[in-house]
Write a protein that holds these residues in place. Structure first.
Motif, PDB file in Angstrom:
ATOM      1  N   ASP A 142       0.837  -1.194   0.000  1.00 54.81           N
ATOM      2  CA  ASP A 142       0.000   0.000   0.000  1.00 54.81           C
ATOM      3  C   ASP A 142       0.872   1.244   0.000  1.00 54.81           C
ATOM      4  O   ASP A 142       1.998   1.218   0.495  1.00 54.81           O
ATOM      5  N   ARG A 158      -5.010   6.540   0.348  1.00 54.77           N
ATOM      6  CA  ARG A 158      -4.205   5.318   0.473  1.00 54.77           C
ATOM      7  C   ARG A 158      -4.591   4.378  -0.667  1.00 54.77           C
ATOM      8  O   ARG A 158      -5.780   4.188  -0.943  1.00 54.77           O
ATOM      9  N   TYR A 159      -3.610   3.776  -1.303  1.00 57.95           N
ATOM     10  CA  TYR A 159      -3.843   2.966  -2.499  1.00 57.95           C
ATOM     11  C   TYR A 159      -3.087   1.648  -2.426  1.00 57.95           C
ATOM     12  O   TYR A 159      -2.152   1.513  -1.636  1.00 57.95           O
ATOM     13  N   GLU A 160      -3.490   0.715  -3.297  1.00 58.73           N
ATOM     14  CA  GLU A 160      -2.834  -0.602  -3.331  1.00 58.73           C
ATOM     15  C   GLU A 160      -2.055  -0.744  -4.617  1.00 58.73           C
ATOM     16  O   GLU A 160      -2.640  -0.711  -5.709  1.00 58.73           O
ATOM     17  N   SER A 166      -6.855   0.597  -8.311  1.00 61.14           N
ATOM     18  CA  SER A 166      -6.376   1.460  -7.240  1.00 61.14           C
ATOM     19  C   SER A 166      -5.231   2.343  -7.747  1.00 61.14           C
ATOM     20  O   SER A 166      -5.170   3.537  -7.447  1.00 61.14           O
ATOM     21  N   ARG A 167      -4.325   1.741  -8.536  1.00 59.80           N
ATOM     22  CA  ARG A 167      -3.227   2.540  -9.104  1.00 59.80           C
ATOM     23  C   ARG A 167      -3.771   3.664  -9.967  1.00 59.80           C
ATOM     24  O   ARG A 167      -3.260   4.774  -9.953  1.00 59.80           O
ATOM     25  N   ARG A 188       5.340   4.935   1.034  1.00 61.50           N
ATOM     26  CA  ARG A 188       4.797   3.627   1.370  1.00 61.50           C
ATOM     27  C   ARG A 188       3.873   3.803   2.550  1.00 61.50           C
ATOM     28  O   ARG A 188       4.152   4.607   3.437  1.00 61.50           O
ATOM     29  N   TYR A 189       2.776   3.058   2.565  1.00 61.93           N
ATOM     30  CA  TYR A 189       1.918   3.077   3.734  1.00 61.93           C
ATOM     31  C   TYR A 189       2.625   2.280   4.823  1.00 61.93           C
ATOM     32  O   TYR A 189       2.898   1.089   4.641  1.00 61.93           O
ATOM     33  N   GLN A 191       2.624   0.142   7.541  1.00 61.20           N
ATOM     34  CA  GLN A 191       1.569  -0.747   8.053  1.00 61.20           C
ATOM     35  C   GLN A 191       1.445  -0.758   9.564  1.00 61.20           C
ATOM     36  O   GLN A 191       0.374  -1.001  10.105  1.00 61.20           O
ATOM     37  N   GLY A 220      -8.626   4.269   2.490  1.00 55.57           N
ATOM     38  CA  GLY A 220      -8.627   4.054   1.055  1.00 55.57           C
ATOM     39  C   GLY A 220      -8.404   5.327   0.291  1.00 55.57           C
ATOM     40  O   GLY A 220      -7.876   6.296   0.833  1.00 55.57           O
TER      41      GLY A 220
END
Ligand SMILES: Nc1ncnc2c1ncn2[C@@H]1O[C@H](COP(=O)(O)OP(=O)(O)O)[C@@H](O)[C@H]1O
Ligand SMILES: [Mg+2]
Length: 316
Positions: A142, A158-160, A166-167, A188-189, A191, A220
């Motif tokens: 993410d 926030r994206y995957e 999502s991109r 980077r998310y 975590q 998200g």
């Protein structure tokens, strides 16, 4: 105007707290601070920073508090700070405001050897196309897209990385920000924020005062409609003692400020260092708040009084 008990003099406020039109009476968390100052013989007024009728010169001291709507008008806000400083002592000073408005200050911290959330910076001047933006995203995991000038998680999504849809939402988000001339950060998310949260460490006159925990905020993609009419995303705050490692990093950040921020030569009235653990569990700086941080006094007994004492000492 209030009248001091036992005194025949009318008390005139020589201190103004600056706020925004949406919170004309300050954030309720700051009420205890005003009451503590009142009790020490320092009454204050609360004024809206962009209200053109305010005579800032009438206040020898102006303390910035909940001016949260400036992120749409950062230049106007920095100009306001400089203008106030011509006739009053502004806390924190205008030079600090100018430096701290834009999260590119994180680069200065990084250069000074301080650990920050690893960040990729996109400049609007480069006119990056969708493909160029896409190549800046991580290949997996993410990630976060946010503007360098923001507060209250606005315009933050926030994206995957592994999901095409999502991109492409992330590309649109970044393009929208760049398209209106805003600089963008990609991170980077981290975590661990989901389980360990974010720790905010509050300093008064360069001394550690208290710390609080903020729960994870991003679920998200950024959706503007969710933010309509709000100043900040609802935050889940609890009391928390900072770890030794967090204290160490935050103290280093605060100690570095005179070297890093142009025009600063002594301790600042206030500073808040927000840390989250990186993938290895080491605390890294997500944000350094020197303009209008919430202090969460209600979670730390005695902290409002401590801050009031520091202001009173400055008013002398
Ligand atoms: N890289 C990241 N990893 C995990 N969470 C993040 C990251 N960046 C932002 N966030 C989340 O979004 C919130 C807002 O981001 P932040 O950088 O503090 O900007 P601001 O508070 O000025 O809007 C944070 O409190 C955190 O919950
Ligand atoms: Mg923040």
């Amino acid at each position: 105007m209030t009248t001091a008990a036992g005194s025949t003099h009318q008390r005139t406020a020589r201190l103004a707290f600056a706020t925004c039109a949406g919170l004309p009476d300050l954030d309720p968390d700051d009420h205890e601070l005003r009451e503590a100052l009142d009790a020490q013989g320092f009454p204050s007024d609360v004024k809206v920073w962009d209200d053109p009728t305010v005579d800032w010169a009438a206040y020898p001291h102006v303390v910035i508090r909940s001016t949260w709507d400036y992120t749409d008008r950062p230049t106007q806000f920095a100009d306001w700070a400089r203008r106030v400083q011509r006739t009053s002592t502004l806390l924190n000073p205008a030079a600090v405001v100018a430096w701290n408005l834009d999260k590119t200050y994180l680069r200065d911290l990084e250069r000074a050897g301080l650990p920050i959330v690893p960040t990729i910076w996109l400049d609007p001047e480069r006119n990056l196309d969708a493909r160029a933006i896409h190549t800046r995203f991580p290949a997996f995991g993410d990630f976060v897209v946010k503007p360098t000038i923001s507060a209250g998680s606005r315009d933050t999504g926030r994206y995957e990385a592994g999901q095409t849809q999502s991109r492409s939402l992330a590309i649109t988000h970044a393009k929208n920000l760049l398209g209106v001339g805003r600089r963008v950060m990609i991170q980077r998310y981290l975590q661990r924020v989901d389980t360990e949260g974010e720790t905010a460490l509050i300093f008064v006159e360069g001394e550690f005062s208290h710390s609080v925990r903020k729960g994870a905020l991003l679920e998200g993609p950024y959706r503007a409609e969710e933010h309509e009419g709000t100043l900040y995303r609802q935050e889940a705050m609890t009391a928390r003692d900072a770890s030794e490692a967090e204290l160490e990093v935050a103290k280093r950040v605060v100690a570095a400020l005179p070297e890093v921020v142009p025009g600063v030569d002594g301790p600042l009235l206030y500073a808040r260092v927000d840390l989250i653990p990186d993938a290895d569990g080491h605390p890294v700086v997500l944000e350094l708040e020197l303009i209008e941080p919430s202090f969460f006094f209600h979670l730390a007994p005695g902290s409002a009084q401590r801050f009031a004492d520091a202001i009173a000492a400055r008013l002398g």
